[in-house]
Design a protein around this motif. Structure first.
Motif, PDB file in Angstrom:
ATOM      1  N   PHE A 168       0.829  -1.205   0.000  1.00 36.57           N
ATOM      2  CA  PHE A 168       0.000   0.000   0.000  1.00 36.57           C
ATOM      3  C   PHE A 168       0.863   1.254   0.000  1.00 36.57           C
ATOM      4  O   PHE A 168       0.590   2.217  -0.703  1.00 36.57           O
ATOM      5  N   VAL A 169       1.918   1.246   0.816  1.00 30.30           N
ATOM      6  CA  VAL A 169       2.816   2.404   0.866  1.00 30.30           C
ATOM      7  C   VAL A 169       3.513   2.571  -0.482  1.00 30.30           C
ATOM      8  O   VAL A 169       3.675   3.696  -0.980  1.00 30.30           O
ATOM      9  N   TRP A 170       3.921   1.471  -1.087  1.00 32.72           N
ATOM     10  CA  TRP A 170       4.543   1.522  -2.413  1.00 32.72           C
ATOM     11  C   TRP A 170       3.561   2.067  -3.445  1.00 32.72           C
ATOM     12  O   TRP A 170       3.934   2.862  -4.306  1.00 32.72           O
ATOM     13  N   MET A 171       2.298   1.657  -3.353  1.00 31.21           N
ATOM     14  CA  MET A 171       1.284   2.167  -4.273  1.00 31.21           C
ATOM     15  C   MET A 171       1.124   3.683  -4.106  1.00 31.21           C
ATOM     16  O   MET A 171       0.985   4.409  -5.083  1.00 31.21           O
ATOM     17  N   ILE A 203      -0.468  11.252 -10.202  1.00 26.57           N
ATOM     18  CA  ILE A 203      -1.889  11.033  -9.939  1.00 26.57           C
ATOM     19  C   ILE A 203      -2.359  11.900  -8.782  1.00 26.57           C
ATOM     20  O   ILE A 203      -3.445  12.470  -8.825  1.00 26.57           O
ATOM     21  N   SER A 204      -1.532  12.021  -7.752  1.00 24.53           N
ATOM     22  CA  SER A 204      -1.931  12.832  -6.596  1.00 24.53           C
ATOM     23  C   SER A 204      -2.098  14.297  -6.983  1.00 24.53           C
ATOM     24  O   SER A 204      -3.025  14.965  -6.512  1.00 24.53           O
ATOM     25  N   ILE A 239      -6.360   5.400  -1.913  1.00 27.24           N
ATOM     26  CA  ILE A 239      -5.391   4.752  -2.797  1.00 27.24           C
ATOM     27  C   ILE A 239      -4.302   4.053  -1.995  1.00 27.24           C
ATOM     28  O   ILE A 239      -3.983   2.903  -2.241  1.00 27.24           O
ATOM     29  N   CYS A 240      -3.732   4.756  -1.000  1.00 30.41           N
ATOM     30  CA  CYS A 240      -2.551   4.199  -0.340  1.00 30.41           C
ATOM     31  C   CYS A 240      -2.791   3.693   1.073  1.00 30.41           C
ATOM     32  O   CYS A 240      -2.053   2.843   1.541  1.00 30.41           O
ATOM     33  N   GLY A 241      -3.785   4.211   1.796  1.00 31.05           N
ATOM     34  CA  GLY A 241      -4.103   3.703   3.119  1.00 31.05           C
ATOM     35  C   GLY A 241      -3.136   4.076   4.212  1.00 31.05           C
ATOM     36  O   GLY A 241      -3.139   3.473   5.278  1.00 31.05           O
ATOM     37  N   SER A 242      -2.325   5.079   4.010  1.00 29.00           N
ATOM     38  CA  SER A 242      -1.330   5.464   5.004  1.00 29.00           C
ATOM     39  C   SER A 242      -1.515   6.923   5.403  1.00 29.00           C
ATOM     40  O   SER A 242      -1.567   7.809   4.553  1.00 29.00           O
ATOM     41  N   ASN A 243      -1.577   7.177   6.709  1.00 29.16           N
ATOM     42  CA  ASN A 243      -1.692   8.551   7.207  1.00 29.16           C
ATOM     43  C   ASN A 243      -0.472   9.375   6.825  1.00 29.16           C
ATOM     44  O   ASN A 243      -0.602  10.509   6.358  1.00 29.16           O
ATOM     45  N   ILE A 293      -8.929   5.699   8.577  1.00 30.25           N
ATOM     46  CA  ILE A 293     -10.285   5.154   8.578  1.00 30.25           C
ATOM     47  C   ILE A 293     -10.793   4.777   7.193  1.00 30.25           C
ATOM     48  O   ILE A 293     -11.596   3.866   7.051  1.00 30.25           O
ATOM     49  N   ILE A 294     -10.329   5.463   6.166  1.00 28.16           N
ATOM     50  CA  ILE A 294     -10.805   5.162   4.807  1.00 28.16           C
ATOM     51  C   ILE A 294     -10.065   3.936   4.287  1.00 28.16           C
ATOM     52  O   ILE A 294      -8.837   3.914   4.255  1.00 28.16           O
ATOM     53  N   PRO A 295     -10.804   2.887   3.882  1.00 25.19           N
ATOM     54  CA  PRO A 295     -10.121   1.693   3.390  1.00 25.19           C
ATOM     55  C   PRO A 295      -9.422   1.946   2.067  1.00 25.19           C
ATOM     56  O   PRO A 295      -9.907   2.761   1.303  1.00 25.19           O
TER      57      PRO A 295
END
Length: 169
Positions: A11-14, A23-24, A56-60, A98-100
């Motif tokens: 996820f962090v790599w994504m 994209i961001s 997209i990435c799931g990391s704060n 919180i967002i998957p």
């Protein structure tokens, strides 16, 4: 031997790939075109883009770092209050918990032997609700104190539709 943890670096790599590929930036630009003309619209767009990037990435941490890189220069350009700008970026970054797909939910699910799929499904509505509440508070704070976040440039409907990426040339 917990194979569930292998998704966290992925996820962090994504998130890194999305940042490196632009994209961001496109996500932030699209949100700015839709909401930028509101009072505090660039800050609102930052929260919306943070929610999108969190999905997209799931990391704060990755969300805060990415939005700080993309949004902070824009907010400085449009004379946003410095403390308010950094607070909005930090607050938007918390949506990654919180967002998957949330890495926090994965670790929690593995530690408590809960279904990660069910945790993800259960966090969709709270994630949307929290995003909406942060946007509402941001808008009302900027309406009460316009010095915090002035409105950004207005854009036409055609430009907003193009920002969705549906009609790419």
């Amino acid at each position: 031997s917990a194979f569930g943890l292998t998704v966290i670096p992925l996820f962090v790599w994504m998130g890194f790939i999305c940042f490196s590929s632009g994209i961001s930036k496109r996500l932030y630009d699209g949100a700015t075109k839709w909401m930028g003309s509101l009072q505090g619209g660039i800050a609102i767009a930052t929260v919306a883009a943070s929610a999108g990037f969190s999905a997209i990435c799931g990391s704060n941490t990755a969300t805060s770092a990415t939005m700080g890189t993309v949004a902070l220069p824009q907010m400085r350009t449009h004379n946003y209050d410095r403390e308010f700008s950094t607070g909005i970026i930090a607050t938007g970054g918390t949506l990654g918990a919180i967002i998957p797909p949330s890495t926090v939910l994965i670790v929690y699910g593995l530690q408590t032997l809960q279904s990660i799929r069910e945790l993800f499904l259960a966090s969709i509505f709270p994630g949307i609700l929290l995003t909406g509440l942060i946007i509402a508070v941001t808008y009302f704070r900027c309406r009460v104190n316009p010095r915090l976040g002035p409105p950004g440039p207005a854009t036409g409907l055609l430009e907003k539709v193009r920002a969705l990426g549906v009609f790419q040339q």
